[in-house]
Design an enzyme around this catalytic site. Structure first.
Site, PDB file in Angstrom:
ATOM      1  N   ASN A   9      40.777  10.346  80.823  1.00  0.00           N
ATOM      2  CA  ASN A   9      41.013   8.805  80.232  1.00  0.00           C
ATOM      3  C   ASN A   9      40.789   7.927  81.489  1.00  0.00           C
ATOM      4  O   ASN A   9      41.399   8.026  82.465  1.00  0.00           O
ATOM      5  CB  ASN A   9      42.497   8.673  79.853  1.00  0.00           C
ATOM      6  CG  ASN A   9      42.930   7.201  79.442  1.00  0.00           C
ATOM      7  OD1 ASN A   9      42.022   6.442  79.375  1.00  0.00           O
ATOM      8  ND2 ASN A   9      43.907   6.718  79.436  1.00  0.00           N
ATOM      9  N   LYS A  11      40.489   4.914  81.461  1.00  0.00           N
ATOM     10  CA  LYS A  11      41.105   3.571  81.648  1.00  0.00           C
ATOM     11  C   LYS A  11      39.739   2.490  81.883  1.00  0.00           C
ATOM     12  O   LYS A  11      38.727   2.634  81.706  1.00  0.00           O
ATOM     13  CB  LYS A  11      42.071   3.353  82.301  1.00  0.00           C
ATOM     14  CG  LYS A  11      42.944   4.567  82.180  1.00  0.00           C
ATOM     15  CD  LYS A  11      44.363   4.438  82.865  1.00  0.00           C
ATOM     16  CE  LYS A  11      45.361   5.710  82.346  1.00  0.00           C
ATOM     17  NZ  LYS A  11      46.616   5.466  83.028  1.00  0.00           N
ATOM     18  N   HIS A  92      48.427   5.152  73.265  1.00  0.00           N
ATOM     19  CA  HIS A  92      48.500   5.528  74.619  1.00  0.00           C
ATOM     20  C   HIS A  92      49.762   4.265  75.012  1.00  0.00           C
ATOM     21  O   HIS A  92      49.607   3.068  74.370  1.00  0.00           O
ATOM     22  CB  HIS A  92      47.456   4.994  75.253  1.00  0.00           C
ATOM     23  CG  HIS A  92      47.507   5.402  76.888  1.00  0.00           C
ATOM     24  ND1 HIS A  92      48.307   4.536  77.809  1.00  0.00           N
ATOM     25  CD2 HIS A  92      47.071   6.599  77.572  1.00  0.00           C
ATOM     26  CE1 HIS A  92      48.052   5.211  78.985  1.00  0.00           C
ATOM     27  NE2 HIS A  92      47.551   6.325  78.737  1.00  0.00           N
ATOM     28  N   GLU A  94      49.985   2.336  77.358  1.00  0.00           N
ATOM     29  CA  GLU A  94      49.664   1.022  78.031  1.00  0.00           C
ATOM     30  C   GLU A  94      49.072   0.151  76.738  1.00  0.00           C
ATOM     31  O   GLU A  94      49.396  -1.109  76.634  1.00  0.00           O
ATOM     32  CB  GLU A  94      48.433   1.327  78.784  1.00  0.00           C
ATOM     33  CG  GLU A  94      48.802   1.805  80.195  1.00  0.00           C
ATOM     34  CD  GLU A  94      47.727   2.841  80.950  1.00  0.00           C
ATOM     35  OE1 GLU A  94      46.623   2.547  80.700  1.00  0.00           O
ATOM     36  OE2 GLU A  94      48.293   3.433  81.973  1.00  0.00           O
ATOM     37  N   GLU A 164      53.223  11.867  76.786  1.00  0.00           N
ATOM     38  CA  GLU A 164      53.145  11.455  78.246  1.00  0.00           C
ATOM     39  C   GLU A 164      54.514  10.430  78.351  1.00  0.00           C
ATOM     40  O   GLU A 164      54.358   9.494  77.910  1.00  0.00           O
ATOM     41  CB  GLU A 164      51.795  10.376  77.864  1.00  0.00           C
ATOM     42  CG  GLU A 164      50.433  11.051  77.674  1.00  0.00           C
ATOM     43  CD  GLU A 164      49.224  10.221  78.261  1.00  0.00           C
ATOM     44  OE1 GLU A 164      48.644  10.729  78.991  1.00  0.00           O
ATOM     45  OE2 GLU A 164      48.947   9.146  77.866  1.00  0.00           O
ATOM     46  N   GLY A 170      50.686   7.632  86.114  1.00  0.00           N
ATOM     47  CA  GLY A 170      50.310   6.717  87.144  1.00  0.00           C
ATOM     48  C   GLY A 170      51.345   6.535  88.237  1.00  0.00           C
ATOM     49  O   GLY A 170      50.893   5.610  89.126  1.00  0.00           O
ATOM     50  N   SER A 210      50.471  11.996  85.456  1.00  0.00           N
ATOM     51  CA  SER A 210      50.370  12.367  87.037  1.00  0.00           C
ATOM     52  C   SER A 210      50.219  13.746  87.077  1.00  0.00           C
ATOM     53  O   SER A 210      50.592  14.680  88.191  1.00  0.00           O
ATOM     54  CB  SER A 210      51.659  11.922  87.949  1.00  0.00           C
ATOM     55  OG  SER A 210      51.763  10.624  87.916  1.00  0.00           O
TER      56      SER A 210
END
Ligand code: PEP
Length: 253
Positions: A9, A11, A92, A94, A164, A170, A210
């Protein structure tokens, strides 16, 4: 048998030239036998990457559930399909957090992707406070129940699940193999309750958060972890190359 998948991904990163270069590099990588590799570039570069890709599949990071109409700024599943896109990320964290995407809206996206034959990578995962208060298994099950379990068994077979944990995305803080396996077992057994053992056994459940060359081998070796959805490390060709390599997948398995 379920597919082993490594997906990058990207992003909202990279210039057009950088994306083309990274795409070329990923397509030249030595991919371990039987491992499916997907890249999810920024929307603007999806067509370029699609045209350049022979060894890997190209997906979009987002799409709108309606086919067309007055939805300024959006791109539909139908349009993605026409551009040759094979997969789409849905749910996701985010997008859930910054764009307030609800479980109900994700359900609509999932339906639209399936209508157009685009493989959904459905992301789920808990925030830190839920991990710490111990209710994380129920939290993730609820995400599946509210966005995914309305699907028929035939439709469900098309999807990939990506677990996730938000606290690992991240942050450099990865779930331990025990934490990942515990959640993946819980997800698989909830799928089994809903759709039966055979479908559950054939569903790919990826880990994301991560994941990097230092921890991928032990995560991918977990019985119920079928690969990874990779953010940061997918932007570095040298790191992503390790994640898709035969060595990462075979030594511990
Ligand atoms: C992600 O955003 O899907 C992700 C897993 O990111 P990272 O690998 O950077 O934690």
């Amino acid at each position: 048998m379920r597919s082993k998948i490594v997906a990058g991904n990207w992003k909202m990163n990279l210039s057009q030239i950088q994306a083309q270069e990274l795409c070329r590099e990923v397509n030249r990588m030595n991919i371990g036998p039987g491992i499916e590799v997907y890249i999810f570039p920024p929307m603007l570069y999806v067509s370029d990457c699609r045209n350049q890709s022979t060894a890997v599949k190209v997906g979009a990071q987002n799409a709108y559930p309606e086919d067309n109409g007055a939805y300024t700024g959006e791109v539909s599943m139908w349009q993605l399909k026409e551009a040759g896109v094979e997969a789409v990320l849905i749910g996701h964290s985010e997008r859930r957090e910054y764009f307030r995407e609800s479980n109900e809206f994700l359900k609509q996206k999932l339906d639209a992707a399936l209508v157009h034959g685009i493989k959904p990578f459905f992301c789920c995962g808990e925030p830190l406070e839920i991990r710490e208060n111990g209710t994380f298994l129920d939290y993730v099950k609820k995400q599946l129940e509210e966005s995914v379990f309305h699907l028929s068994a035939e439709a469900f077979k098309q999807i990939v699940i990506a677990y996730e944990p938000i606290w690992a995305i991240g942050t450099g803080r990865t779930a331990s193999t025990e934490q990942a396996e515990e959640m993946h077992v819980a997800i698989r057994s909830r799928i089994s309750e809903q759709y039966g053992k055979e479908i559950a056994e054939n569903t790919s459940v990826l880990y994301g958060g991560s994941c990097n060359p230092g921890n991928a081998q032990s995560l991918f070796a977990c019985e119920n972890v079928d690969g990874g959805l990779i953010g940061g490390a997918s932007l570095k060709a040298s790191e992503f190359a390790v994640l898709v390599s035969e060595e990462t997948w075979t030594i511990l398995n």
